[in-house]
Design a protein around this motif. Structure first.
Motif, PDB file in Angstrom:
ATOM      1  N   UNK A   1       0.846  -1.198   0.000  1.00 52.19           N
ATOM      2  CA  UNK A   1       0.000   0.000   0.000  1.00 52.19           C
ATOM      3  C   UNK A   1       0.881   1.247   0.000  1.00 52.19           C
ATOM      4  N   UNK A   2       1.929   1.214   0.806  1.00 61.18           N
ATOM      5  CA  UNK A   2       2.857   2.352   0.851  1.00 61.18           C
ATOM      6  C   UNK A   2       3.576   2.495  -0.484  1.00 61.18           C
ATOM      7  N   UNK A   3       3.909   1.364  -1.110  1.00 54.15           N
ATOM      8  CA  UNK A   3       4.531   1.412  -2.431  1.00 54.15           C
ATOM      9  C   UNK A   3       3.591   2.081  -3.438  1.00 54.15           C
ATOM     10  N   UNK A   4       2.293   1.781  -3.359  1.00 58.49           N
ATOM     11  CA  UNK A   4       1.315   2.426  -4.235  1.00 58.49           C
ATOM     12  C   UNK A   4       1.314   3.931  -4.005  1.00 58.49           C
ATOM     13  N   UNK A   5       1.337   4.352  -2.746  1.00 59.17           N
ATOM     14  CA  UNK A   5       1.344   5.786  -2.448  1.00 59.17           C
ATOM     15  C   UNK A   5       2.614   6.453  -2.982  1.00 59.17           C
ATOM     16  N   UNK A   6       3.698   5.711  -3.002  1.00 54.72           N
ATOM     17  CA  UNK A   6       4.968   6.264  -3.509  1.00 54.72           C
ATOM     18  C   UNK A   6       5.030   6.318  -5.038  1.00 54.72           C
ATOM     19  N   UNK A   7       4.078   5.698  -5.735  1.00 56.35           N
ATOM     20  CA  UNK A   7       4.143   5.703  -7.197  1.00 56.35           C
ATOM     21  C   UNK A   7       4.137   7.119  -7.762  1.00 56.35           C
ATOM     22  N   UNK A   8       3.400   8.012  -7.160  1.00 49.94           N
ATOM     23  CA  UNK A   8       3.342   9.405  -7.619  1.00 49.94           C
ATOM     24  C   UNK A   8       4.139  10.351  -6.729  1.00 49.94           C
ATOM     25  N   UNK A   9       4.648   9.817  -5.625  1.00 46.13           N
ATOM     26  CA  UNK A   9       5.365  10.657  -4.663  1.00 46.13           C
ATOM     27  C   UNK A   9       6.462   9.830  -3.990  1.00 46.13           C
TER      28      UNK A   9
ATOM     29  N   UNK B   1       9.936  -0.629   6.815  1.00 43.10           N
ATOM     30  CA  UNK B   1      11.203  -1.323   6.611  1.00 43.10           C
ATOM     31  C   UNK B   1      12.344  -0.299   6.571  1.00 43.10           C
ATOM     32  N   UNK B   2      13.569  -0.747   6.829  1.00 41.65           N
ATOM     33  CA  UNK B   2      14.701   0.187   6.848  1.00 41.65           C
ATOM     34  C   UNK B   2      14.863   1.009   5.565  1.00 41.65           C
ATOM     35  N   UNK B   3      14.424   0.478   4.429  1.00 46.50           N
ATOM     36  CA  UNK B   3      14.568   1.224   3.174  1.00 46.50           C
ATOM     37  C   UNK B   3      13.405   2.174   2.904  1.00 46.50           C
TER      38      UNK B   3
END
Length: 179
Positions: A95-103, A146-148
């Motif tokens: 879900x966080x990866x999805x939010x990072x797709x545009x940001x 996660x650390x990254x």
């Protein structure tokens, strides 16, 4: 003309299970940093709200358009260099990866607390569609940062004002003068 990273206002996702104080902390943080604020619940379609109000957890298909809308909001603010603060449970890495797709530079502020404390808060909260009965499913789904991942975890045993102070201190080394 593109803004340098140093000149961009931060985009912040205040995350965690229901009842940790995401809305309270996010509003205070947005006000403190003079950033636009958005409540993730406002991005849910009516069917999602009805499902949660009935005590049924959302599945990934329910969440997909909601997360895409939030990612768009974050991306628009990042693109403009305006920054912003949004609440979102963001329980799973994907879900966080999805939010990072545009940001990609979004900062995830994970508000975390013990089950008993959060359950008590939910039991005394009025006027919200998310019932306390779904808390166990949220804790079961929660995947810690996660650390990254760009972000930090703060304990909600602190007051909202203290959490905002701590968040501002965490963001300052990345973004310099925030106000």
């Amino acid at each position: 003309m593109a803004l340098s990273v140093e000149n961009r206002r931060p985009t912040i996702v205040v995350m965690g299970v229901s009842g940790v104080g995401k809305t309270t902390v996010a509003r205070l943080l947005a006000e403190r940093l003079a950033l636009p604020y958005a409540e993730a619940d406002d991005f849910h379609p009516p069917a999602n709200i009805a499902k949660m109000a009935a005590g049924t957890p959302l599945d990934d298909a329910d969440r997909a358009p909601w997360l895409a809308a939030l990612a768009g909001w974050l991306g628009d603010r990042a693109q403009a260099g305006a920054g912003g603060v949004v609440t979102c449970s963001a329980l799973k890495r994907r879900y966080r990866d999805t939010l990072r797709t545009h940001c990609p530079d979004a900062f995830f502020l994970h508000l975390s607390g013990g089950h008993g404390l959060v359950e008590d808060r939910l039991a005394h909260r009025a006027g919200h569609f998310m019932p306390a009965s779904l808390l166990d499913s949220q804790y079961a789904a929660l995947e810690p940062l996660q650390p990254d991942e760009h972000g930090a975890v703060l304990d909600v045993a602190h007051t909202p004002a203290q959490l905002v102070e701590m968040a501002e201190a965490l963001l300052r080394p990345v973004n310099g003068d925030l106000a």
